[in-house]
Design a protein around this motif. Structure first.
Motif, PDB file in Angstrom:
ATOM      1  N   SER A 138       0.889  -1.117  -0.295  1.00  9.55           N
ATOM      2  CA  SER A 138       0.042   0.117   0.022  1.00  9.55           C
ATOM      3  C   SER A 138       1.045   1.273   0.168  1.00  9.55           C
ATOM      4  N   THR A 139       1.758   1.272   0.713  1.00 11.55           N
ATOM      5  CA  THR A 139       2.849   2.315   0.845  1.00 11.55           C
ATOM      6  C   THR A 139       4.046   2.239   0.058  1.00 11.55           C
ATOM      7  N   GLY A 140       4.419   1.122  -0.373  1.00 14.53           N
ATOM      8  CA  GLY A 140       5.429   0.886  -1.414  1.00 14.53           C
ATOM      9  C   GLY A 140       6.784   0.901  -0.684  1.00 14.53           C
ATOM     10  N   GLY A 141       6.742   0.802   0.760  1.00 12.54           N
ATOM     11  CA  GLY A 141       8.021   0.751   1.682  1.00 12.54           C
ATOM     12  C   GLY A 141       8.490  -0.653   1.469  1.00 12.54           C
ATOM     13  N   CYS A 142       9.562  -1.000   1.413  1.00 12.10           N
ATOM     14  CA  CYS A 142      10.463  -2.150   1.638  1.00 12.10           C
ATOM     15  C   CYS A 142      10.680  -2.390   3.111  1.00 12.10           C
ATOM     16  N   LEU A 143      10.140  -3.387   3.904  1.00 13.78           N
ATOM     17  CA  LEU A 143      10.206  -3.705   5.175  1.00 13.78           C
ATOM     18  C   LEU A 143      11.359  -4.686   5.537  1.00 13.78           C
ATOM     19  N   GLN A 144      11.771  -5.515   4.575  1.00 11.59           N
ATOM     20  CA  GLN A 144      12.950  -6.523   5.101  1.00 11.59           C
ATOM     21  C   GLN A 144      13.688  -6.630   3.816  1.00 11.59           C
ATOM     22  N   THR A 145      14.813  -7.245   4.135  1.00 12.25           N
ATOM     23  CA  THR A 145      15.701  -7.825   2.757  1.00 12.25           C
ATOM     24  C   THR A 145      16.367  -8.869   3.308  1.00 12.25           C
ATOM     25  N   LEU A 146      15.896 -10.267   2.821  1.00 12.24           N
ATOM     26  CA  LEU A 146      16.435 -11.471   3.146  1.00 12.24           C
ATOM     27  C   LEU A 146      17.614 -12.028   2.266  1.00 12.24           C
ATOM     28  N   GLU A 147      18.681 -12.162   2.932  1.00 11.40           N
ATOM     29  CA  GLU A 147      19.951 -12.614   2.015  1.00 11.40           C
ATOM     30  C   GLU A 147      20.600 -13.989   2.414  1.00 11.40           C
ATOM     31  N   GLY A 148      20.875 -14.551   1.555  1.00  9.34           N
ATOM     32  CA  GLY A 148      21.508 -16.092   1.834  1.00  9.34           C
ATOM     33  C   GLY A 148      21.696 -17.001   0.601  1.00  9.34           C
ATOM     34  N   TYR A 178      10.031 -14.003   7.892  1.00  8.49           N
ATOM     35  CA  TYR A 178       9.977 -13.004   6.893  1.00  8.49           C
ATOM     36  C   TYR A 178       9.866 -11.530   7.685  1.00  8.49           C
ATOM     37  N   SER A 179       9.538 -11.711   8.899  1.00  8.28           N
ATOM     38  CA  SER A 179       9.461 -10.584   9.981  1.00  8.28           C
ATOM     39  C   SER A 179      11.038  -9.932  10.312  1.00  8.28           C
ATOM     40  N   THR A 180      11.804 -10.931  10.859  1.00  9.33           N
ATOM     41  CA  THR A 180      12.986 -10.908  11.410  1.00  9.33           C
ATOM     42  C   THR A 180      14.063 -10.747  10.392  1.00  9.33           C
ATOM     43  N   GLY A 181      13.818 -11.719   9.350  1.00  8.01           N
ATOM     44  CA  GLY A 181      14.707 -11.990   8.254  1.00  8.01           C
ATOM     45  C   GLY A 181      15.609 -13.047   8.340  1.00  8.01           C
ATOM     46  N   GLY A 182      15.289 -13.838   9.573  1.00  8.32           N
ATOM     47  CA  GLY A 182      16.262 -15.071   9.925  1.00  8.32           C
ATOM     48  C   GLY A 182      15.758 -16.170   9.010  1.00  8.32           C
ATOM     49  N   CYS A 183      17.100 -16.932   8.657  1.00  4.49           N
ATOM     50  CA  CYS A 183      16.893 -18.327   7.630  1.00  4.49           C
ATOM     51  C   CYS A 183      16.724 -19.201   8.935  1.00  4.49           C
ATOM     52  N   LEU A 184      15.407 -19.976   8.966  1.00  4.78           N
ATOM     53  CA  LEU A 184      15.423 -21.142   9.973  1.00  4.78           C
ATOM     54  C   LEU A 184      15.722 -22.663   9.600  1.00  4.78           C
TER      55      LEU A 184
END
Length: 454
Positions: A138-148, A178-184
Motif C-alpha cells: 500500500s505504501t510501497g515501503g520495503c520492510l525487510q531484505t532476506l539474504e542467503g 520474513y519479519s525478522t529476516g532469519g533463515c530457519l
C-alpha cells in the motif's frame, strides 16, 4: 469468397451462418461496423437474439416482443444493437487502454523473478541477484531484505506462522521468518536448480527442479518425505490440489497429477505444444496451465480433458493467478497482463505498463494483483477501480448521445453501480439527477479520480 461476388447475393440465413463462426463479440461487431450488409443482418432481432444470446443481459431477452409486429420487432432489434454496441466498445476499450496502476515498487537491482502474498498487506518478491524483499504494497515501503541464496531466487511460497519458503538456482530451499529476516531451515536434496514451490497440508511443501524431479518435504525438520519421478525435462511449475494431490508442469510439454503421499502419477495431461510454464488451481476440479505456445488451457484434471483454450497473448505465457468471480490473470513475455473469464474463454482487461517481460503474478486483497518483471519493478493493479472507471466513461458517453434509448440504457447501467460510487458522484443530496446533470457529475468524478491516481 470468390472474386466479383457481392455479399448482397447471399441470403440473411447464409450471412448469419458465416457470422456464427467468429470467435468473439468484438469480431462480430467489427464486421457490422465495416459492412452495411452484415449490420443489416445483425439488426434483425431474431438473428441477434441467437448470435448474441450469451453476451446479452437476461433482461434484454425478457423484452422480446410477445406480438411479432414490425414496430415491436424493430424496437427490440434496436435495443439489442445498443446493448451489444456498448459491450463491444467495452471490449475494445480494454484491449487498447492501460488500466490504472495504484503503485509501482522499486528497489530491486535486477529481474523480479517471483512473488508471494503475505499477511497484513505485505508481499514478498524474489530477485535474480539472490535476494528476497518484503514490502508493504500500500505504501510501497520495503520492510525487510532476506539474504542467503548464492544464485537467483526462482520461486516463493507462503507458509504458516509468518514464514515463507524460497527456491533458488543454488539447488536449495530456504525457510525464513520474513519479519525478522532469519533463515530457519535449508533443505538440500535437488541436484539442479529449484524452479517452483507449492505449499501442501500438514507442514509440508513440494519443490520442482531442473533435475526433472519433485520432492515433498517436512519443512520444519528439513526431511524429504517423497521424490516423484516421471517428467523427462525440467519441472517448471507446481499447484496444490484437493485430497493431497499435486499438479506439475514441465518443459516436456506435459502436466502430471500426483498423489503426494504415495508418489504415484494419477494422470498425464497432454495438449500444449511447448514448455508448460505455469499452473493455477481453479474451482470444481479444474486447473489452468500457461505455456510458451502462447495459450492457456483449462483442464478437468481428474479426466485429463481440456475444457477451454484461451488465446490472445502474442508471446509466451509466463505466470497465472486465480482471481475471484471465475477469473484468472496471466502474464506474458509480450509485456502485458490479461484478465480472463476461464469458463467462456473471453478476456475483460489488458494491463499494460511494464517495459519488459512479465514473469510473476500474485493475487492481493481488495480486487488487486501484483506483477513482477524483468524491468526490475513490481506493479500493483487495482482491477475494481479500473472496471468502474471505464464503465462510467461509457455511461457518460451514452448520456451525451441524447438518444432516448441509449440514455435510458445508461441510466439503468448507472443504477447498478456500487452505492458508494453513486454517492460520490451525486453528493449527499440524494435527488434523481437529470441525464445532463448526471453526465457532468460523472465526468467531474472521473476527472477527480484520474487526478488522484497520478
Amino acid at each position: 469468397m470468390c472474386n466479383n461476388v457481392s455479399l448482397t447475393s447471399f441470403s440473411d440465413e447464409v450471412l448469419s451462418y458465416c457470422l456464427a463462426f467468429l470467435s468473439s463479440p468484438l469480431e462480430t461487431f467489427a464486421c457490422a461496423e465495416t459492412c452495411k450488409v452484415f449490420r443489416r443482418v445483425l439488426q434483425d432481432p431474431i438473428i441477434a437474439s441467437v448470435l448474441f444470446h450469451k453476451h446479452f443481459p437476461q433482461r434484454v431477452h425478457s423484452e422480446f416482443p410477445k406480438i411479432l409486429d414490425d414496430e415491436s420487432l424493430q424496437a427490440y432489434g434496436q435495443r439489442c444493437w445498443i446493448v451489444y454496441t456498448n459491450l463491444a466498445h467495452r471490449l475494445d476499450y480494454n484491449r487498447a487502454h492501460c488500466i490504472f496502476t495504484s503503485r509501482t515498487l522499486t528497489g530491486h537491482t535486477d529481474t523480479v523473478t517471483c512473488l508471494a502474498r503475505l499477511e497484513d498487506g505485505q508481499i514478498a518478491s524474489g530477485s535474480a541477484v539472490g535476494t528476497i524483499r518484503v514490502w508493504n504494497y500500500s505504501t510501497g515501503g520495503c520492510l525487510q531484505t532476506l539474504e542467503g541464496h548464492t544464485e537467483p531466487v526462482a520461486c516463493l511460497a507462503r507458509l504458516e506462522g509468518g514464514l515463507i519458503a524460497s527456491g533458488s538456482w543454488d539447488c536449495t530451499i530456504r525457510v525464513w521468518n520474513y519479519s525478522t529476516g532469519g533463515c530457519l531451515q535449508t533443505l538440500i536434496g535437488h541436484t539442479d536448480m529449484v524452479t517452483c514451490l507449492a505449499r501442501l497440508e500438514g507442514g509440508q511443501i513440494a519443490s520442482g527442479s531442473a533435475d526433472c524431479t519433485i520432492m515433498v518435504w517436512d519443512y520444519a525438520t528439513g526431511g524429504c518425505l517423497q521424490t516423484l519421478t516421471g517428467h523427462t525435462n525440467d519441472v517448471a511449475c507446481l499447484a496444490c490440489l484437493d485430497g493431497g494431490q499435486i499438479a506439475s508442469g514441465s518443459d516436456d510439454c506435459t502436466i502430471r497429477i500426483w498423489d503426494s503421499a504415495t508418489g504415484g502419477c494419477l494422470q498425464t495431461l497432454t495438449g500444449h505444444t511447448d514448455h508448460v510454464s505455469c499452473l493455477a488451481y481453479l474451482e470444481g476440479g479444474q486447473i489452468a496451465s500457461g505455456s510458451y505456445d502462447e495459450t492457456i488451457r483449462v483442464w478437468d484434471y481428474a479426466t485429463g480433458g481440456c475444457l477451454q483454450t484461451l488465446t490472445g497473448h502474442t508471446d509466451s505465457i509466463t505466470c497465472l493467478s486465480r482471481l475471484e468471480g471465475g477469473q484468472i490473470a496471466s502474464g506474458s513475455t509480450d509485456r502485458t497482463i490479461r484478465v480472463w473469464d476461464y469458463a467462456t474463454g473471453g478476456y475483460s482487461q489488458t494491463l499494460t505498463g511494464h517495459r519488459d517481460f512479465v514473469l510473476c503474478l500474485a493475487r492481493l486483497e481488495g480486487g488487486q494483483i501484483a506483477s513482477g518483471s524483468i524491468d526490475r519493478t513490481i506493479r500493483v493493479w487495482d482491477l475494481i477501480s479500473a472496471k468502474h472507471d471505464y464503465v462510467l466513461q461509457e455511461i457518460a458517453g451514452e448520456l451525451a448521445s441524447r438518444n432516448e434509448q441509449q440514455v435510458q440504457f445508461a441510466i439503468e447501467r448507472y443504477a447498478r453501480m456500487p452505492v458508494g460510487i453513486r454517492k460520490k458522484i451525486e453528493g449527499e443530496v440524494g435527488l434523481s439527477p437529470t441525464p445532463e446533470y448526471l453526465e457532468k457529475a460523472i465526468r467531474l468524478y472521473l476527472a477527480r479520480t484520474s487526478e488522484g491516481k497520478k
